[in-house]
Design a protein around this motif. Structure first.
Motif, PDB file in Angstrom:
ATOM      1  N   PRO A 185       0.809  -1.218   0.000  1.00  0.00           N
ATOM      2  CA  PRO A 185       0.000   0.000   0.000  1.00  0.00           C
ATOM      3  C   PRO A 185       0.841   1.267   0.000  1.00  0.00           C
ATOM      4  N   GLU A 186       1.962   1.242   0.713  1.00  0.00           N
ATOM      5  CA  GLU A 186       2.795   2.434   0.768  1.00  0.00           C
ATOM      6  C   GLU A 186       3.371   2.767  -0.603  1.00  0.00           C
ATOM      7  N   ALA A 187       3.809   1.740  -1.323  1.00  0.00           N
ATOM      8  CA  ALA A 187       4.353   1.975  -2.659  1.00  0.00           C
ATOM      9  C   ALA A 187       3.265   2.463  -3.608  1.00  0.00           C
ATOM     10  N   PHE A 188       2.095   1.915  -3.463  1.00  0.00           N
ATOM     11  CA  PHE A 188       0.991   2.323  -4.332  1.00  0.00           C
ATOM     12  C   PHE A 188       0.595   3.776  -4.089  1.00  0.00           C
ATOM     13  N   LEU A 189       0.528   4.181  -2.819  1.00  0.00           N
ATOM     14  CA  LEU A 189       0.153   5.552  -2.482  1.00  0.00           C
ATOM     15  C   LEU A 189       1.214   6.539  -2.961  1.00  0.00           C
TER      16      LEU A 189
END
Length: 993
Positions: A750-754
């Motif tokens: 999720p962090e990479a996606f955000l």
């Protein structure tokens, strides 16, 4: 009320308060009865009879509804006698003054008494009402002309209300069935008494004609002496006004009679009007000639036509109506001269627009004649030997000729009244075989095409339209016209389809003639009106654009209805089309070549050409000789030059985007209809599509169109292996995006996606969400990935739909049942490999490449809704909107008028979630929620497609099962889902699974 302005406001308020208090006074009825018996009410020399009696009758009306059943027989008689007395007092008065209002109220009260008392407790109803005034009734005395007597009006209105109150379904709820039946039986028993009296009112038509003749002679005398009405002396003016009053009174009385008669025609026994004595039908047909009353006469005939007539009654109307209308039209032509003379002596120099003046008559006639056919069409359809009965055939042909003549009227209102009738006749399987409709097919097709052309309402407002007054009389404003043209076009689709089915040769010739005429007149944009001044381009209001726009629907609908025998050489019914097939095919080929040879310069003409080319898909099924040229033209429009220039932050103008999108839609529509004819050119088409896909200016929507176009063509390939390889080649670029390191790194967590969609940076640098360079970069990156996903989904759906249409099935791999049960009728087919599934569905063999990229994407998107993510991002004033609903979701959650323009139209929700900005702005914040909603929805649909194609349990995917199950059935994912997410999950995946 009596003293008017002489009474101050305080006294008036006191008076009104007293009157209101009197309404609830228990002993008010005896006082009201006493007031009704008094012929006049005068206070200090001021006559207040009219307001007093109106007030009393209002109180009595309320009393009848609430407390009448509590009265004894004597009290009921006293009330009824008082009302009859009040009616007799005004019966001899003129029909033109305020007594008409009082007469209507009295008639309403009398009708209420009839409903409650007649015939058991009011046995003298007929003598009390319909006796002459000399005999104590309300009807005119024998020998009186009766045209100025209000008593006759009261009788007619009373009859109308009785009929309406005892037959109307809305009022029936208030009256018991027994009571209603008693009243109707009683009326039927005395109908022989009052119907002749009603008929004699219609005979006052001769009196009306006398008045018109006298007035015409007066005007002729003035005109011959060079005088106008204002120059008459006192004696001449008095005589003229007297005759005018008598004329108006006669017209009012006859119209009142016709209104009552219309209620009889609608609800009462049909023998009342179709009997020979009195002969109401003949009288009504005769009254069509009189402009002052013919609209109500038409209304009576229409109500009769809506009834279930027997064959003799229907034949009578079919036989007599054409001649009656012909006589009426001849008389109305003479009436025009009288109107012209009247205007001249009035000093009015304005030209008389006879079409506008007669519009109510023409609309009524068209509607009535249509009802005669459509309501009782069974009489025509029941006779399968119309051709063998020459007299009947000619009678019906004459009647239909009258209908066809009416649709030549310039107002579209006239022909729209007939559209349902023609659809009923055309869709009957037997009637077209009689060739009864063949003589009218050409005119019908031509007229309805003409009326489909939109009117520029600005021309009507500014009186530039040649028939502005007629258009304004037909529709009150542009909104009403837009509503009408939309409904009219919708109904015309069936009409053109059915007409093309029974008369393909005539329809083809009309369409070809129309197109050749339009190309000769407007191919280059002539007359070059309503131009966009900066580039001299035509707009949607230009005459050429409007004319071609009106031709698309009839061309598409008619061609879709053509029977196979009219175009196909190998049709089973060879004899039926042997004569007309060559004509139809050659004419349509000429039409197609004309459209393909037309190379318009103006953008909106290109748009209309794309529409017309799309309609040819029905012809290309049988003759694909021009198909490739048409497809090439549509492909060329996908990269059409933008002559309108960029506007604002948009790289392309809205006009060129509309053309490109329409061309893409048309391209897909053609491919869906005739994919088998495109297979021989599949390599050339693939090369052309690749050139467009490599263009940087290609719209994302058009990119989807091209992929869907190729998937449609691929679906028609017969060889399974070739078909599968072609689909793999088509989706190679899209799958490569999902296999790229950039995508894998973006969905790893999720962090990479955000960080990938710009949310993380917005927390540390709020200005980044509006930084133009940064926003463009994020948008392009996301669009590239989402376009790849959407392309794969679209092609997969198209292949799945095509696979359902292929014959044959998948052979069983395991013939033995895996479950030993005597009740199992069908053995388990066992695991099916992707190779076997791809025999019919060329897409499924790509899942081993797609699913590894889809699983982490789903897992990452669903993790974004974990409570820890909410707790972190909701604190930030920008990042919090990651979890908001999008403007589109807000729009769909509310009820909106679709014509308002959607999310960005008037009343739309654009900018309502994040105040002051929306997804069209170069701002990342309003885009995040929409992006996540689209990604989640696409992922769930991909899962549904995986399940629907039965590829989920293929052996080739067994290594991915643990990851797959851990992602789609993770309890933490399911607990974190919002209701809207869970609904999508269930509908798009679980139900299909």
């Amino acid at each position: 009320a009596g003293f008017g302005k002489l009474v101050d406001s305080n006294e008036r308020q006191i008076a009104y308060r007293v009157l209101e208090e009197f309404k609830v006074y228990d002993g008010k009825m005896p006082i009201c009865i006493n007031w009704l018996h008094q012929e006049r009410h005068v206070i200090e020399g001021c006559d207040i009879t009219l307001p007093v009696k109106q007030y009393v009758l209002t109180l009595m009306d309320n009393f009848l509804q609430m407390s009448y059943t509590k009265l004894n027989e004597n009290e009921r008689f006293a009330m009824r006698h008082a009302v009859l007395t009040a009616a007799r007092q005004i019966s001899p008065m003129t029909i033109l003054n305020d007594n008409r209002i009082l007469g209507n109220k009295l008639a309403s009260i009398l009708a209420a008494f009839v409903v409650r008392e007649f015939p058991q407790r009011w046995t003298t109803f007929f003598t009390d009402i319909f006796s002459s005034m000399q005999e104590g009734g309300l009807w005119c005395n024998e020998g009186d002309d009766g045209v100025h007597i209000i008593g006759v009006k009261i009788c007619l209105e009373c009859l109308r209300l009785i009929t309406e109150n005892t037959t109307d379904s809305d009022f029936n709820l208030k009256i018991s069935t027994v009571r209603r039946s008693d009243v109707l039986l009683g009326l039927n028993e005395i109908s022989n008494e009052f119907l002749p009296r009603v008929f004699r009112i219609l005979e006052h038509y001769s009196f009306l004609l006398e008045r018109k003749t006298i007035l015409h002679n007066m005007r002729g005398y003035l005109f011959s002496n060079g005088r106008v009405l204002s120059q008459m002396n006192a004696e001449e003016a008095m005589m003229y006004q007297k005759e005018m009053s008598r004329l108006k009174a006669a017209a009012i009385l006859i119209n009142d009679c016709l209104v009552t008669l219309s209620q009889f025609c609608r609800s009462m026994p049909i023998d009342w009007t179709f009997s020979k004595n009195p002969d109401f039908v003949t009288a009504l047909l005769h009254l069509l000639r009189e402009p002052l009353v013919h609209v109500n006469a038409i209304g009576c005939l229409e109500q009769l036509a809506l009834r279930k007539l027997d064959t003799e009654q229907w034949t009578l109307l079919i036989r007599q109506l054409p001649q009656a209308v012909k006589d009426a039209n001849k008389t109305l032509s003479n009436h025009d001269d009288q109107v012209k003379l009247e205007r001249q002596v009035e000093g009015n120099s304005e030209t008389v627009d006879t079409l506008t003046l007669r519009l109510p008559y023409h609309r009524g006639i068209s509607r009535m004649l249509s009802c005669v056919i459509s309501t009782n069409v069974s009489h025509m359809l029941a006779d399968k030997n119309i051709m063998n009965t020459r007299e009947k055939f000619e009678e019906i042909s004459t009647f239909l000729r009258l209908l066809v003549d009416l649709i030549h009227h310039p107002s579209g209102r006239i022909c729209s009244n007939q559209i349902n009738t023609w659809i009923i006749l055309l869709k009957d399987p037997q009637l077209p075989k009689t060739k009864l409709l063949t003589p009218f097919a050409k005119e019908l097709m031509s007229c309805y095409i003409d009326h489909l052309v939109r009117i520029r309402w600005d021309d009507v407002y500014e009186q530039r339209h040649p028939q502005s007054s007629l258009m304004e009389a037909s529709w009150t404003d542009e909104d009403e016209y837009d509503s009408w043209i939309g409904e009219f076009r919708s109904r015309c689709t069936q009409f053109f389809k059915f007409l093309g089915n029974i008369e393909p040769q005539i329809v083809t010739e009309v369409l070809n003639t129309k197109i050749q005429t339009l190309l000769n007149r407007h191919a280059d944009g002539a007359p070059h009106d309503h131009l966009h001044l900066p580039n001299k381009q035509l707009t949607q209001k230009s005459e050429a654009v409007i004319q071609f726009e009106g031709l698309h629907q009839p061309l598409d609908a008619a061609l879709s209805g053509f029977p196979p025998w009219s175009l196909h050489d190998e049709c089973s019914n060879q004899e039926l089309g042997v004569e007309i097939r060559p004509i139809v095919r050659s004419t349509l080929l000429q039409l197609a070549n004309s459209l393909l040879s037309w190379q318009p310069r103006h953008l909106w003409l290109k748009f209309r050409r794309a529409q017309l080319l799309e309609a040819l898909k029905h012809f290309w099924i049988y003759d694909p000789s021009t198909l490739l040229r048409g497809v090439d033209s549509l492909l060329g429009y996908l990269s059409a030059h933008d002559d309108w220039g960029a506007s604002g932050s948009q790289p392309l103008s809205g006009q060129i985007v509309s053309l490109r999108k329409k061309s893409g839609v048309s391209l897909v529509a053609v491919a869906k209809k005739v994919p088998h004819h495109l297979v021989p050119w599949i390599s050339q088409l693939s090369e052309a599509v690749r050139q467009h896909l490599s263009s940087e200016n290609l719209l994302p929507t058009n990119r989807m169109h091209l992929y869907e176009f190729l998937s449609c063509v691929a679906g028609a390939v017969n060889e399974p292996l070739t078909r599968a390889n072609f689909i793999a080649e088509v989706l190679a670029d899209a799958i490569s995006v999902l296999e790229s390191n950039e995508f894998k790194n973006a969905v790893i967590s999720p962090e990479a996606f955000l960080a990938w969609i710009g949310v993380t940076e917005a927390g540390s640098n709020p200005s980044s969400v509006t930084n133009l360079e940064h926003v463009k970069k994020v948008i392009q990156t996301f669009q590239r990935v989402f376009s790849a996903l959407n392309t794969i989904l679209s092609v997969g759906k198209r292949c799945h739909e095509a696979s359902k249409k292929r014959s044959g099935g998948i052979p069983f791999i395991n013939k033995q049942s895996s479950v030993e049960s005597p009740g199992l009728n069908f053995p388990d087919e066992g695991p099916i490999s992707l190779q076997d599934l791809s025999f019919h569905d060329p897409f499924v063999h790509l899942w081993p490449r797609i699913l590894p990229a889809l699983i982490p994407l789903i897992d990452t998107v669903l993790r974004l809704w974990y409570p820890m993510q909410h707790a972190h991002f909701l604190r930030n004033s920008l990042q919090r909107y990651l979890f908001a609903i999008s403007d589109d979701e807000a729009f769909l959650s509310k009820v909106h008028d679709a014509s308002a323009g959607g999310v960005f139209g008037e009343g739309g929700t654009a900018g309502s979630v994040i105040r002051g900005t929306d997804r069209r702005d170069m701002n990342l914040v309003p885009r995040w929620s929409g992006w996540l909603n689209e990604l989640r929805n696409t992922c769930f649909q991909m899962l549904g497609l995986l399940s629907g194609q039965r590829a989920l349990f293929a052996p080739e995917l067994r290594d991915l099962y643990p990851q797959f199950v851990a992602s789609v059935s993770n309890p933490e994912h399911l607990n974190a889902m919002e209701n809207r997410h869970l609904t999508q999950y269930l509908k798009q995946f679980i139900e299909i699974l």
